[in-house]
Design a protein around this motif. Structure first.
Motif, short mmCIF file in Angstrom:
data_model
loop_
_atom_site.label_atom_id
_atom_site.label_comp_id
_atom_site.label_asym_id
_atom_site.label_seq_id
_atom_site.Cartn_x
_atom_site.Cartn_y
_atom_site.Cartn_z
N SER B 43 101.28 51.78 143.04
CA SER B 43 102.62 51.16 143.28
C SER B 43 102.83 51.50 144.73
CB SER B 43 103.55 51.61 142.33
OG SER B 43 103.39 51.03 140.95
N GLN B 75 106.98 46.34 139.82
CA GLN B 75 106.29 46.84 138.68
C GLN B 75 107.33 46.96 137.74
OE1 GLN B 75 104.34 50.68 138.54
NE2 GLN B 75 103.52 50.34 136.39
N ASP B 157 102.58 43.60 141.10
CA ASP B 157 102.35 45.01 140.62
C ASP B 157 102.61 44.80 139.27
OD1 ASP B 157 102.05 47.53 140.05
OD2 ASP B 157 103.48 48.32 141.47
N GLU B 158 101.21 44.88 138.48
CA GLU B 158 101.14 44.64 137.06
C GLU B 158 101.62 43.65 136.52
OE1 GLU B 158 101.13 48.29 134.64
OE2 GLU B 158 100.45 49.43 136.36
MG LIG Z 1 102.60 51.58 139.42
#
Ligand SMILES: [Mg+2]
Ligand SMILES: Nc1ncnc2c1ncn2[C@@H]1O[C@H](COP(=O)(O)OP(=O)(O)OP(=O)(O)O)[C@@H](O)[C@H]1O
Lengths: 272, 236
Positions: B43, B75, B157-158
């Motif tokens: 991140s 995220q 992010d994810e």
């Molecule tokens: Mg992360």
């Protein structure tokens, strides 16, 4: 009823108070939504106290209060924003520190130069009698400017209030817009504090936003409802203060409080 | 053609290095997957790329105009739980960087936003309040917003966090389509190694002690990093 209303409008200072107060209430409501959602409402409170200090100094030096207070409060708004960015925790105490110091310095200077006159009490708790004609015109121009700018930049203000890092990541200059909001807030607070008083003006920023947050689900609706609530509360408050012969600032705050409680009740009933 | 060049990037938080001497490049049309354990700095790297964090040393070279065409899915969002905003308001705000001095969103923006809503199957909750949605629904709304703000580069992010398996499959299909058919460059942080390596053409693996691997997916599968991590997952 119409008699009271006609009597009300026959006083020119009441007419001025009605116009300026309604405009300032609208500005407070719009900016208030953004400030409350960004957890910046304490900044509004801090700024009004700084404004008090600045006006007291202007009074002691025989300068026009608005012309001294507006720049001083704008600079303080920048400062508080910067401190708040650096650290949330320290930010809160810094605001308390700056606001109490400003009040203390203001009171000291005035009592040393002029003694504790009614002017000081007017600045603290507001008065609708203090505005000169020039003040009224300046207030109308500036508050219209604030309103127009807010409407024009509505979409940007929404995006930055909702998710600052997304706005920043996609190329918006968020610092610029935060400063922009700070300046608008500073101007609004100085304009409003003459009438509402340094101790009470921040309620105009907080109450309408909190009331409409109770019932609305979209940002647009919150903004519109806040503006409506704020204007109506102000007009009712002013009218009440005229008929009850009570201080205007305090009466307007109480009228906002009543509306807030009403909305709490509505939200409760809706839930069940 | 390189659109991002990252050279000897180092970032430390209070003297603890998180990224050290990290170098890699991203080409137009790439699908780069960033993998690594929790806390390995994924991140942080994304935030550096976005300019939200300034690196201690090293630099990132991008075209300046790239930033007006970036889509970003954080995220964890810092959005407060009680913020009043409808799904449509949120998705539409993705066009913020397309306003270009204009003050209000155009009809075309609104049409495109509606398209994105249907792409993620959230048209029916268009007027619902964002704060009342489930985590997975919120994720889709933010994805739709990210898609609105990009014509070239999407940073995720994810993105699969909080989505049900079907939605994850849809997500990968959507990303593939955006990448292959629309030529959008994708940089994605992911914990599902196998899927990610299959979908992406390049992999950046952030390892222990600031070690890292950067190469194509094929190279990754053969590398020490890849063997350890992909193998480990397959044996489950
Ligand atoms: Mg992360
Ligand atoms: N703002 C910050 N201040 C101090 N330390 C930070 C900050 N942001 C991240 N860190 C530290 O940097 C390291 C890397 O964090 P990062 O969020 O980049 O990891 P990640 O790879 O994204 O992990 P995850 O898989 O859990 O998302 C962590 O040890 C974290 O504690």
């Amino acid at each position: 009823m119409t008699d009271i209303f006609n009597a009300f409008l026959s006083y020119s200072f009441l007419r001025n108070a009605l116009i300026v107060g309604t405009l300032v209430s609208l500005c407070c409501a719009l900016l208030g939504v953004s400030l409350v959602l960004k957890r910046y409402s304490m900044i509004g409170d801090g700024l009004s106290h700084v404004g008090f200090g600045a006006m007291s100094i202007a009074l002691a030096l025989n300068l026009a209060p608005l012309y001294v207070a507006i720049p001083v409060v704008i600079i303080s708004a920048f400062l508080l924003l910067k401190i708040n960015e650096k650290s949330r925790l320290f930010g809160d105490s810094a605001i308390a520190l700056i606001s109490t110091s400003s009040v203390a310095i203001g009171v000291m200077i005035v009592s040393m130069t002029k003694g504790m006159t009614t002017d000081i009490s007017n600045y603290m708790f507001g008065s609708i009698l203090v505005m000169t004609k020039a003040d009224v015109i300046l207030s109308i121009v500036l508050s219209l400017l604030v309103l127009v700018l807010f409407v024009l930049f509505y979409n940007r203000i929404f995006a930055i209030t909702f998710d600052e890092s997304f706005a920043k990541a996609t190329g918006t200059n968020t610092n610029l817009f935060n400063s922009f909001i700070a300046i608008l807030t500073a101007i609004t607070i100085v304009l409003g504090m003459r009438m509402m008083g340094a101790m009470l003006i921040s309620s105009l920023i907080i109450f309408p936003a909190l009331s409409s947050l109770k019932v609305c689900k979209s940002f647009g609706a919150v903004i519109v409802l806040s503006a409506v609530i704020s204007a109506i509360s102000f007009i009712c408050g002013l009218f009440m203060s005229f008929t009850l012969d009570s201080p205007t600032g305090a009466t307007v705050v109480v009228s906002n409080l009543v509306v807030y409680l009403l909305f709490c009740l509505i939200a409760k009933i809706r839930k069940n | 053609m390189n659109i991002i060049i990252c050279e000897n990037l180092s970032v430390a938080f209070s003297k603890t290095p998180v990224l050290k001497d990290l170098s890699f490049t991203v080409d137009e049309g790439d699908y780069l997957c960033i993998v690594g354990e929790n806390g390995s700095g994924k991140s942080t790297l994304i935030k550096c790329l976005l300019g939200l964090i300034a690196p201690d040393t090293g630099h990132i070279v991008t075209e300046k105009s790239l930033f007006n065409h970036i889509g970003y899915l954080p995220q964890q969002t810092t959005i407060q739980k009680d913020f009043p905003a409808t799904v449509f308001e949120v998705v539409l705000s993705g066009f913020l960087n397309d306003l270009n001095g204009r003050l209000f969103y155009t009809k075309a923006h609104k049409e495109k936003a509606k398209e994105m809503l249907s792409l993620f199957g959230i048209s029916d909750i268009k007027n619902k309040s964002y704060r009342t949605l489930s985590g997975g629904q919120q994720q889709r709304v933010l994805l739709a917003r990210a898609m609105c703000s990009t014509k070239r580069l999407l940073l995720l992010d994810e993105p699969e966090a909080g989505l049900d398996p079907l939605a994850v499959r849809d997500l990968y299909a959507t990303l593939r389509k955006l990448n292959r058919e629309h030529g959008i460059t994708i940089i994605m942080v992911s914990h599902s190694l196998n899927e990610a390596v299959r979908e992406a053409n390049k992999v950046l693996h952030l390892g222990e002690d600031c070690s890292f691997f950067f190469g194509t997916s094929k190279e990754y599968e053969k590398s020490e990093f890849g063997k350890r991590f992909l193998g480990g997952q397959k044996n489950d």
